[in-house]
Design a protein around this motif. Structure first.
Motif, short mmCIF file in Angstrom:
data_model
loop_
_atom_site.label_atom_id
_atom_site.label_comp_id
_atom_site.label_asym_id
_atom_site.label_seq_id
_atom_site.Cartn_x
_atom_site.Cartn_y
_atom_site.Cartn_z
N ARG A 163 13.65 10.76 -6.21
CA ARG A 163 13.30 9.64 -5.33
C ARG A 163 13.64 8.32 -6.01
O ARG A 163 14.15 7.39 -5.36
CB ARG A 163 11.80 9.69 -5.00
CG ARG A 163 11.34 8.55 -4.09
CD ARG A 163 9.88 8.63 -3.77
NE ARG A 163 9.57 9.84 -3.02
CZ ARG A 163 8.34 10.19 -2.66
NH1 ARG A 163 7.31 9.43 -2.98
NH2 ARG A 163 8.13 11.30 -1.99
N GLN A 164 13.37 8.23 -7.30
CA GLN A 164 13.68 7.01 -8.03
C GLN A 164 15.18 6.71 -7.98
O GLN A 164 15.61 5.56 -7.86
CB GLN A 164 13.21 7.14 -9.48
CG GLN A 164 13.44 5.89 -10.32
CD GLN A 164 12.59 4.72 -9.85
OE1 GLN A 164 11.54 4.94 -9.26
NE2 GLN A 164 13.05 3.50 -10.07
N TYR B 280 15.98 5.22 -4.67
CA TYR B 280 15.56 3.82 -4.63
C TYR B 280 16.57 2.92 -5.35
O TYR B 280 16.94 1.85 -4.88
CB TYR B 280 14.19 3.65 -5.29
CG TYR B 280 13.04 4.25 -4.52
CD1 TYR B 280 13.15 4.49 -3.15
CD2 TYR B 280 11.86 4.59 -5.16
CE1 TYR B 280 12.11 5.05 -2.44
CE2 TYR B 280 10.80 5.15 -4.46
CZ TYR B 280 10.93 5.39 -3.09
OH TYR B 280 9.90 5.94 -2.41
N ASN C 106 15.96 5.80 3.64
CA ASN C 106 15.58 5.30 2.32
C ASN C 106 14.93 3.93 2.40
O ASN C 106 14.01 3.62 1.63
CB ASN C 106 16.81 5.23 1.41
CG ASN C 106 17.28 6.61 0.98
OD1 ASN C 106 16.52 7.57 1.05
ND2 ASN C 106 18.50 6.73 0.53
N PHE D 8 11.46 3.04 1.01
CA PHE D 8 11.39 1.96 0.03
C PHE D 8 10.40 0.89 0.48
O PHE D 8 9.60 0.40 -0.33
CB PHE D 8 12.80 1.37 -0.13
CG PHE D 8 12.87 0.17 -1.05
CD1 PHE D 8 12.74 0.33 -2.42
CD2 PHE D 8 13.06 -1.10 -0.54
CE1 PHE D 8 12.81 -0.77 -3.26
CE2 PHE D 8 13.11 -2.20 -1.37
CZ PHE D 8 12.99 -2.03 -2.73
N ASN E 32 6.81 2.26 0.03
CA ASN E 32 6.40 2.38 -1.37
C ASN E 32 6.24 1.04 -2.06
O ASN E 32 5.34 0.87 -2.87
CB ASN E 32 7.41 3.25 -2.12
CG ASN E 32 7.21 4.73 -1.87
OD1 ASN E 32 6.36 5.36 -2.49
ND2 ASN E 32 7.98 5.28 -0.94
N THR E 33 7.12 0.08 -1.73
CA THR E 33 6.95 -1.24 -2.35
C THR E 33 5.69 -1.92 -1.84
O THR E 33 5.01 -2.62 -2.59
CB THR E 33 8.16 -2.15 -2.05
OG1 THR E 33 8.41 -2.20 -0.64
CG2 THR E 33 9.39 -1.65 -2.75
#
Length: 373
Positions: A41-42, A45, A126, A130, A133-134
């Protein structure tokens, strides 16, 4: 110097415990957060962030072509392209849209339209992840900063804490500043993600519109046809399809020029658009040809509606505004077919096209209905 206090009213002890320095009994740090760590996942991102940064920092359009180039360079799919981008970025000229357009014309192994669609879908997915999550991370860091700030206040209120506690207070201030900066950076990233999402939405809309007439293009019409075909079949409603073609359009271009020809195409597009609604759709199929879908109308009813538009156009006398010369009578011919009278939508389209050429052969400026299969 030693400071004695109970666990319940000891700011220093509470601060050390929150930092995770008092876990000898196996208890988790109070209010602690353990962010998940997912390499895959990273990586996604970071790829999305690299593409976003590349487009935004270089003031480039968020277009399908630019997205393809950026993805090919930063995903590792095209190492040669990545080297070209790096070299240009380090040059005096830098990266701009003209350079990127020229690069796009070279044979750099870009994916086809299907790959573009998949890329845009993946980018949208994505971006949504993103964004979520942010936002969550910004909330976490905000809570972290608030609690850290309280610890700083607790430490500053203590008397006779000694040099160690004073150093801890200084360290806490530095951590607090870094936390606030990280929160600001994530807020900016979130705003950039929103802007990129809006640009992607515009790019998708632009990819489905004909640039000259503003009508849906062939690709968008095929999606409409598929949807209405399924809905009309389920509702047992008639569904008719028509092809229209401008009569003797080559003469218009030869006599008045292509710019005047574009204005004629737009005039006919406007004429057909006037009879369209939620159950009647018109699109530019290509060149001087248009395609229409009539939901809830039989071929005879659709042909009658289309014939009214044909007559209205034939009665007009268009003039070339650039030269004040008349175009003469501008007409179109059409062919209509019953979609459910054939095995599938492609067969119906072919039948409507055959009816169109039948109208052309019969003298033009008329509408013909295809015979059922």
């Amino acid at each position: 110097m030693t400071t004695k206090a109970t666990q319940s009213n000891e700011p220093v002890g509470r601060f050390l415990g929150w930092l995770g320095l008092r876990q000898s009994r196996g208890a988790p740090p109070e209010g602690g957060h353990a962010p998940p760590f997912d390499l895959a996942r990273q990586a996604r991102y970071e790829l999305a962030a690299s593409i976003t940064s590349f487009l935004v920092d270089n003031d480039l359009d968020v277009s399908p072509a630019n997205l393809l180039l950026a993805h090919s360079a930063f995903s590792g799919r095209n190492p040669r392209l990545a080297r070209q981008v790096i070299a240009q970025a380090q040059s005096a000229a830098g990266i701009n849209q003209n350079w990127l357009d020229e690069l796009g014309e070279q044979d750099i192994g870009l994916p086809d339209r299907a790959d573009l669609d998949r890329l845009m879908t993946r980018l949208e997915t994505n971006l949504e992840s993103f964004h979520a999550n942010t936002k969550e991370a910004r909330t976490v860091t905000s809570d972290y900063g608030t609690e850290l700030e309280q610890h700083v206040i607790d430490l500053e209120q203590l008397q006779k804490t000694g040099r160690i506690v004073s150093n801890l207070a200084d360290l806490a201030r530095v951590m607090l500043d870094r936390t606030r900066k990280a929160e600001d950076d994530m807020r900016k990233s979130e705003d950039e993600a929103k802007a990129l999402r809006r640009s992607l939405d515009r790019a998708k809309r632009d990819a489905e519109l004909d640039y000259l007439t503003g009508l849906p293009n062939r690709r968008a019409f095929e999606v409409l046809l598929d949807r209405h075909y399924k809905e009309a079949r389920a509702a047992v409603e008639p569904l008719s399809i028509a092809f229209c073609d401008i009569d003797e359009f080559k003469k218009v271009n030869d006599i008045h020029g292509h710019e005047a020809g574009d204005r004629v195409i737009k005039a006919i597009a406007d004429t057909l658009a006037r009879i369209s609604n939620d159950h009647c759709h018109v699109a530019r199929h290509g060149g001087e040809e248009f395609v229409m879908l009539f939901r809830g109308l039989t071929p005879s009813q659709a042909a009658e509606k289309l014939d009214d538009a044909r007559e209205a156009l034939a009665d007009r006398r268009l003039i070339n505004r650039k030269t004040d010369e008349p175009f003469g009578q501008i007409t179109f011919s059409g062919g209509v077919a019953d979609v459910f009278g054939y095995g599938d939508t492609r067969a119906a389209l072919k039948a409507a096209d055959a009816a169109l050429y039948k109208a052309k052969a019969a003298g033009r400026n008329r509408i013909e209905i295809a015979d059922p299969a």
